[in-house]
Design an enzyme around this catalytic site. Sequence first.
Site, PDB file in Angstrom:
ATOM      1  CB  ILE A   1      -1.165   0.064   1.322  1.00  0.00           C
ATOM      2  CG1 ILE A   1      -2.293  -0.892   0.667  1.00  0.00           C
ATOM      3  CG2 ILE A   1      -2.272   1.525   1.573  1.00  0.00           C
ATOM      4  CD1 ILE A   1      -2.471  -1.094   2.074  1.00  0.00           C
TER       5      ILE A   1
ATOM      6  CG  HIS B   1      -0.236   3.576   3.897  1.00  0.00           C
ATOM      7  ND1 HIS B   1      -0.986   2.568   4.297  1.00  0.00           N
ATOM      8  CD2 HIS B   1       0.871   2.537   4.214  1.00  0.00           C
ATOM      9  CE1 HIS B   1      -0.934   1.110   4.900  1.00  0.00           C
ATOM     10  NE2 HIS B   1       0.687   1.563   4.724  1.00  0.00           N
TER      11      HIS B   1
ATOM     12  CE  LYS C   1      -0.498   2.583   8.212  1.00  0.00           C
ATOM     13  NZ  LYS C   1       0.874   2.076   8.604  1.00  0.00           N
TER      14      LYS C   1
ATOM     15  CB  SER D   1       3.746  -0.170   8.023  1.00  0.00           C
ATOM     16  OG  SER D   1       2.619   0.278   7.080  1.00  0.00           O
TER      17      SER D   1
ATOM     18  CB  CYS E   1       2.022 -19.097 -16.257  1.00  0.00           C
ATOM     19  SG  CYS E   1       0.563 -18.343 -14.913  1.00  0.00           S
TER      20      CYS E   1
ATOM     21  CB  CYS F   1      -1.921 -24.996 -11.510  1.00  0.00           C
ATOM     22  SG  CYS F   1      -0.427 -23.883 -12.140  1.00  0.00           S
TER      23      CYS F   1
ATOM     24  CB  CYS G   1       3.890 -22.779 -16.063  1.00  0.00           C
ATOM     25  SG  CYS G   1       3.690 -21.692 -14.161  1.00  0.00           S
TER      26      CYS G   1
END
Lengths: 493, 418, 124
Positions: free
Chosen positions: A51, A53, A256, A347, A411, A446, A451
């Site tokens: 994030i 913030h 948070k 954070s 993939c 998966c 893959c």
Amino acid sequence: MRRPIHVAVIGAGIVGASIARVLSMFEDFEVDLLEREVDIGWGVSKANTGIIHAGYDDEPELYPLRAKLCVEGNKLWHKWTEELDIPIRWCGSLVLAFNNEEMKILKELYNRGVRNKVKELKIIGAEEIKTLEPNVSREAEAALWAPTAGQISPWDAVIALVENCVMNGVRLRLSTEVRGIKIEGGCVRGLETNRGFIEADFIINSSGLYADKIAEMAGLGGYRIKPRRGEYLIFDREAEPKVSRILFPTPTPISKGVVVTTTVDGNLMIGPSAQDLAEDQREERANTREGLDYVWESASKLVEKLPPKSRVIRFFAGLRPEPTGGDFIIRKYDEVFGLIDAAGMRSPGLTSAPAIAHMVLNILKSTLDADFKPKKCWNPYRRRIRRFSELTPEERSKLVKEEPRYGRIICIDKMVTEMEIIEAIRRGATTIDGVKFRTRACMGICQGSSCTHKIALIISRELKIPLWKVSIRGPGTEIGIGDVKSLFRRRKT
Amino acid sequence: MNTRECDLAIIGGGPAGLAAAIKAWNLGIKSIILLDESEILGGVLPQCIHTGFGIHYFREDLTGPEFAARLIEMLKNTGVEVLCGTYVEHLSIESGGLKRIYGYRYGEALKMDSKAVIYAAGCRERSRFEAGILGDRPAGVYTAGEAQTLMDIYGILPGSEVVIIGSGDVGLIMARRFALEGADVKAVVEIMPYPGGLTRNIVQCLEDFGIQLYLSHGVTEIRGKNRVEAVRLAMVDEKRNPIKGTEFEIKCDTVILAVGLKPRSEILARAGAYIDEATGGPIVNDWLETSIPGVFAAGNVLVVNDLVDYAAEQGEWAAESAHKFLREGGLPRVDFKRVILGRNVRLIVPQLVSCLQDTTFYGRVLKPEENVLLRFEEADCSFRLPIVRPSEMFRFRIPSEKLSRIHGDKLTVNIIGA
Amino acid sequence: MSNATRTLTFTCIICPIGCRLKILVGDSAIISIEGNRCPRGAVYAQNEINPKRTLITVIKVKGGNLPVVSVKSSEPIPKSLIPKAMEALSEITVQAPIKIGDIIIQNLLDLGVNIVATRNVEEV
């Protein structure tokens, strides 16, 4: 002409890479970016909520650096994500309040945000919350709406930064572990590493979970880093209902709280928990029943509905480096000239990274009492690997004709082509995870069971190593132990 | 983008798709394109190097690769166009009922319009995350099929001290493979109180090698920093929750997951086909037609089959239906009877019956039981079975005369004590 | 000559019922068989005294489009000799091209049994 100032940045995570980028703008520096793993960003940087913030969380009296640098960093990310072609959703965040007590906390956050100079903050009522976020819990009575928050994939950011660094002359040194710091006459001389001695006039300690240990090597620090584990769950991309904003509960003093968000790639994600671990548990990233149950319960409170548990495709955990005192430790030392700490990046470390980099630059400026000379040829731009899955059918058709290897899909779930994987290898991936983080292969339903071997064949071919030696993430994680008959040979010797 | 056109597109070149292509050609459909994602045809068969394939279909006990080779040889004698290395992205139904397929292969963006489609894309393996196996996330964890590909196609050995989670046939087969190549297979861990695979495999894969089978046990955690170092197991109760105090650890460097297969039906779902929650595959009628007219399903995408022979026979059945669809411009419009899952029946295919023709039913029970009757109630049709197990699919063909006895709109299937 | 008898128990795999068989064995002959619900079980019991298994594995390949070829024994071999057989096969590398049915090893361990390819391998 003055000789360049050698700067060694320890740790190619989000903070180290940001610092290296900023330093690379100037002619004055020669920068070595050191990373002990075989690839970049594999510490704290790859396992967090991603994030950017808004900046109302940190009380400036308690955590002055966090408060200041978060808001500055948020602003800088607008420019950096564009320059560096980092996918980002500027979707905004909602801190939800479910009762009067919590609404009081919202007011506090709002006031704090205003003091921290966060723009466009607003406290809104239940009606407006619903229009912003249809899947929000009906019990939410009010919310702090912060339109300036964004959602990123943190490894996208590290990879972009490092590519841009290297483009601009930074020397990336992978698989390089710092073992000691050489000090002579009260000044840093360089780093003892597993790959020999590296000269340095300045050492930037941005080594994440081990910053205190690094500082100790110079007899400095005086703080401790303690790991705090956060567990996450991710759903498959078609699982509904998703959310369009980042949803937070009202915060506690230490965390948070558990977030509900949709990743940049379109997967619903919930987490993190917040579990303090012992100092010697800096690699403890296991997922636990208690942790995941806690995440599920907490996340359920924020939304009308989570998708069924059967739609979970992955769980993982990250560690935050919690410093003594709680605030970022960004400083130089009187006792030893040349060590600069950029430590304790819990954070909002990701959000603050660009601002942290500028702060470190300013420390160097004031220390050397100098004005640095911007490189004329400094290139702010970097383009990411083109994603076949994001092109239109016409664009894809054209591309496949030009480069037939775009037609080989490796993939299935994320539609990643052979050409993207080859490009990832060209850009520095030498392992399955290296390819994964640069292309998103193996991040689908998966989780690599279809893959991984296909990617391994491509790595084996491009890097000319035997198939069984291809590893997931470096030595000790090879996909095989030898050819299928190797145990018979072992018995004989 | 050039559009390829054909009468019948077959998505999937495993046993179901191959059998469908051969049958469709032999019935007279001359414009057929077969697509497969791999460069090598056969689906999962080329890596299933053990025997047990084709006992019904070819009346011989063949290995997987040999079974595939037979079908591939037969296919070579037809004019079916084969596009290997092809990824199908999207299936959509255009106006007029034409089926449009978008895909990619080396050097080509594919666009195909077909009058009918047989979808035979098989299934995928569940991950440790889907199975909720917690702990660290080290290297050394493979699904059974992945390990099989590494060993028996690419000739590398994944590890030397192995624990296998799940006692279905795939897991048991891999236990034997590892043991034969000299690895130490420390345990097979099964969460149910009974084994998931055929008894024959319990004997020939576990007992033959003295491999320990833990029933009613679950793996609570995988431990390991870089590579797997151990697994922790515990006994589980009827709700599959670990029982406190029964935890213990087994040291190992490799974990093999055989924790379930899921039909790869996403493309059908996105095209609008109804999916059966019980099978994970599309809901089909007794022409193996999905809810999209002219789109048929066969093989493991329709229902996870025990025997390749069933997958092949479903392929043929779908081909016959596609042929009828093309020849008559559509299949008969009927009020289908819904097949209802009664006592101890976990899944059954087809889910809708017209009752106009003999119909083969494939199904599985929920729990093992001895001395039972499998009853198709409204058709007044019963089969006596000395034993039923979830790991052993039942397959019965019911003649149309019996099916035409059904008056209402349901066909209830029950397992009851004999 | 000792008169030792031993009891063997195992599961019959002829049909899905899986009867649990109890066999009393003397020096070299079966004394009694219990637990079978049908005569086929008795036959299975007799075969399991000296059980034989089809050997299934892969053998390394040189110069092919795949590094291994899948093989099987042309007939079941005594279960007790399987480890020795696997040992012998671990040292073999066979040259591509290979066709299904090709005899890779003639008369393995002098048992009169061949090791036969079950997959095609193209030359590369």
